[in-house]
Design an enzyme around this catalytic site. Structure first.
Site, PDB file in Angstrom:
ATOM      1  CB  THR A   4      10.889   5.081  33.182  1.00  7.20           C
ATOM      2  OG1 THR A   4       9.823   4.830  34.103  1.00  7.20           O
ATOM      3  CG2 THR A   4      10.349   5.793  31.984  1.00  7.20           C
ATOM      4  CD  GLN A  46      10.995   5.529  37.403  1.00  6.99           C
ATOM      5  OE1 GLN A  46      11.462   4.782  36.548  1.00  6.99           O
ATOM      6  NE2 GLN A  46       9.700   5.703  37.558  1.00  6.99           N
ATOM      7  CE  LYS A  50       1.363   5.599  37.619  1.00  9.76           C
ATOM      8  NZ  LYS A  50       1.446   4.221  38.072  1.00  9.76           N
ATOM      9  CG  HIS A  88       2.043  -8.662  29.250  1.00 10.39           C
ATOM     10  ND1 HIS A  88       3.404  -8.533  29.405  1.00 10.39           N
ATOM     11  CD2 HIS A  88       1.866  -9.327  28.088  1.00 10.39           C
ATOM     12  CE1 HIS A  88       4.023  -9.093  28.378  1.00 10.39           C
ATOM     13  NE2 HIS A  88       3.104  -9.598  27.574  1.00 10.39           N
ATOM     14  CG  ASP A  89      -3.251 -13.180  30.815  1.00  5.27           C
ATOM     15  OD1 ASP A  89      -3.190 -14.165  30.056  1.00  5.27           O
ATOM     16  OD2 ASP A  89      -3.367 -13.280  32.046  1.00  5.27           O
ATOM     17  CB  ILE A  90      -4.345 -14.968  26.233  1.00  5.35           C
ATOM     18  CG1 ILE A  90      -5.421 -15.215  27.284  1.00  5.35           C
ATOM     19  CG2 ILE A  90      -3.175 -15.928  26.412  1.00  5.35           C
ATOM     20  CD1 ILE A  90      -6.112 -16.561  27.149  1.00  5.35           C
ATOM     21  N   GLY A 120       5.300  10.247  41.191  1.00  6.12           N
ATOM     22  CA  GLY A 120       4.866   9.559  42.396  1.00  6.12           C
ATOM     23  C   GLY A 120       5.672   9.956  43.611  1.00  6.12           C
ATOM     24  NE  ARG A 121       9.431   5.918  43.530  1.00  4.07           N
ATOM     25  CZ  ARG A 121      10.291   5.121  42.924  1.00  4.07           C
ATOM     26  NH1 ARG A 121      11.036   4.299  43.630  1.00  4.07           N
ATOM     27  NH2 ARG A 121      10.423   5.135  41.616  1.00  4.07           N
ATOM     28  NE  ARG A 149      12.391  10.344  40.896  1.00  2.00           N
ATOM     29  CZ  ARG A 149      11.232   9.718  40.681  1.00  2.00           C
ATOM     30  NH1 ARG A 149      10.216  10.354  40.139  1.00  2.00           N
ATOM     31  NH2 ARG A 149      11.078   8.453  41.011  1.00  2.00           N
ATOM     32  CG  ASP A 153       0.098   2.167  35.583  1.00  2.00           C
ATOM     33  OD1 ASP A 153       0.133   1.531  34.512  1.00  2.00           O
ATOM     34  OD2 ASP A 153       1.122   2.564  36.170  1.00  2.00           O
ATOM     35  CG  LEU A 154      -4.697  -2.423  37.324  1.00  6.45           C
ATOM     36  CD1 LEU A 154      -6.013  -3.177  37.459  1.00  6.45           C
ATOM     37  CD2 LEU A 154      -3.955  -2.441  38.655  1.00  6.45           C
ATOM     38  CE  LYS A 155       3.668  -0.010  34.528  1.00  6.84           C
ATOM     39  NZ  LYS A 155       3.086   0.764  35.611  1.00  6.84           N
TER      40      LYS A 155
HETATM   41  O1  C5P Z   1       7.540   7.307  42.114  1.00 13.90           O
HETATM   42  P1  C5P Z   1       7.738   7.575  40.653  1.00 13.90           P
HETATM   43  O2  C5P Z   1       7.605   9.039  40.292  1.00 13.90           O
HETATM   44  O3  C5P Z   1       8.995   6.950  40.118  1.00 13.90           O
HETATM   45  O4  C5P Z   1       6.475   6.850  39.984  1.00 13.90           O
HETATM   46  C1  C5P Z   1       6.371   6.557  38.638  1.00 13.90           C
HETATM   47  C2  C5P Z   1       5.092   5.791  38.422  1.00 13.90           C
HETATM   48  O5  C5P Z   1       4.967   5.532  37.036  1.00 13.90           O
HETATM   49  C3  C5P Z   1       5.009   4.459  39.125  1.00 13.90           C
HETATM   50  O6  C5P Z   1       3.664   4.318  39.588  1.00 13.90           O
HETATM   51  C4  C5P Z   1       5.303   3.421  38.066  1.00 13.90           C
HETATM   52  O7  C5P Z   1       4.546   2.240  38.251  1.00 13.90           O
HETATM   53  C5  C5P Z   1       4.837   4.135  36.798  1.00 13.90           C
HETATM   54  N1  C5P Z   1       5.502   3.767  35.538  1.00 13.90           N
HETATM   55  C6  C5P Z   1       6.860   3.860  35.324  1.00 13.90           C
HETATM   56  N2  C5P Z   1       7.404   3.489  34.103  1.00 13.90           N
HETATM   57  C7  C5P Z   1       6.613   3.082  33.126  1.00 13.90           C
HETATM   58  C8  C5P Z   1       5.230   2.996  33.324  1.00 13.90           C
HETATM   59  C9  C5P Z   1       4.694   3.366  34.545  1.00 13.90           C
HETATM   60  O8  C5P Z   1       7.586   4.279  36.204  1.00 13.90           O
HETATM   61  N3  C5P Z   1       7.108   2.801  31.928  1.00 13.90           N
END
Ligand code: C5P
Length: 245
Positions: free
Chosen positions: A126, A196, A35, A66-68, A216-217, A187, A62-64
């Site tokens: 989240t 989160q 991602k 959100h615009d017109i 991610g992390r 997690r 994943d640029l989310k």
């Molecule tokens: O580091 P972590 O595991 O929390 O990463 C979650 C990833 O999912 C991040 O890149 C975050 O931008 C993305 N994300 C999120 N919640 C959403 C949509 C995407 O945490 N509803």
């Protein structure tokens, strides 16, 4: 359903191209899809997509958006040239924006004869809890808002949604098993949530009906990202075996 390694997506939320290649090369063939979010895309540009393409990795952009509607649909067209597997946009952009984005993606696929990227709508981040949600001005509880958004997105023709694991089972019941559910907030050790709020273990997310898990992390900051990925994949496989039996 795909094998588990195709169902795990690593969020490449890193600041440098060296970080990108280090993570991708360390994890190797254990993961198929990465991602690319705002930090990597805005900071590193197309180089990050080229690095992933040269390693035959699928890309989840994943640029989310959100615009017109016009701006979002043109952005989707611009992103399609990189042939991503997924593109995200905010459900809160509304039905017209979602439909315009899908029309543009369909046109691109028909014109180029390449697979259309799956369009996924973000429901409620989240990281947000009920108090944050009320503070923004929403009146219905998060769960109700997420479910309403999911049904709206399905009716607008989206391929699926991004939602917290806690909402996945209800979305699946309402929208059917073909409607993709991607869950971040994964997690292995819930005591290390970071920012989160609505988290779950990989097994809980799969049990709830998630098709893809985003993490991610916990991987990026692990001493050995490859071992951490293996650990997560093992816990997913264990759950799948148990569910079969
Ligand atoms: O580091 P972590 O595991 O929390 O990463 C979650 C990833 O999912 C991040 O890149 C975050 O931008 C993305 N994300 C999120 N919640 C959403 C949509 C995407 O945490 N509803």
């Amino acid at each position: 359903m795909d094998k588990t390694s195709n169902r795990l997506i690593i969020a490449l939320d890193v600041p440098t191209i060296e970080d990108v290649t280090r993570i991708v090369d360390t994890v190797g063939d254990a993961v198929d899809c990465y991602k690319v979010g705002m930090e990597a895309f805005y900071g590193l540009g197309h180089t990050v997509l080229a690095q992933l393409a040269s390693r035959n990795k699928k890309v989840f952009v994943d640029l989310k958006l959100h615009d017109i509607p016009t701006t979002v649909s043109k952005t989707v067209k611009a992103l399609c040239q990189f042939s991503p597997a997924f593109i995200t946009l905010h459900a809160a952009g509304g039905v017209k924006m979602l439909k315009a984005a899908m029309e543009e993606a369909d046109l691109w696929a028909a014109r180029t004869q390449r697979p259309r990227p799956k369009l996924l709508a973000i429901t409620v981040l989240t990281s947000l809890g009920e108090r944050d949600w009320v503070e923004i001005g929403y009146q219905s509880p998060i769960r109700e808002s997420v479910l309403r958004m999911a049904v709206m997105c399905k009716e607008a023709g989206m391929d699926g949604v991004v939602a917290a694991p806690q909402e996945a089972a209800a979305i699946r019941a309402l929208c059917g098993s073909d409607f993709l559910i991607v869950t971040p907030g994964i997690r292995l050790h819930p005591e290390r949530n970071g920012d989160q709020t609505r988290t779950a273990t990989p097994a809980q997310a799969l049990k709830a009906g998630a098709h893809y898990l985003v993490i991610g992390r916990p991987v990026l900051s692990a001493e050995s990202p490859r071992d951490e990925v293996k650990h997560i994949l093992n816990s997913m496989d264990e759950y799948m075996e148990k569910a079969k039996g």
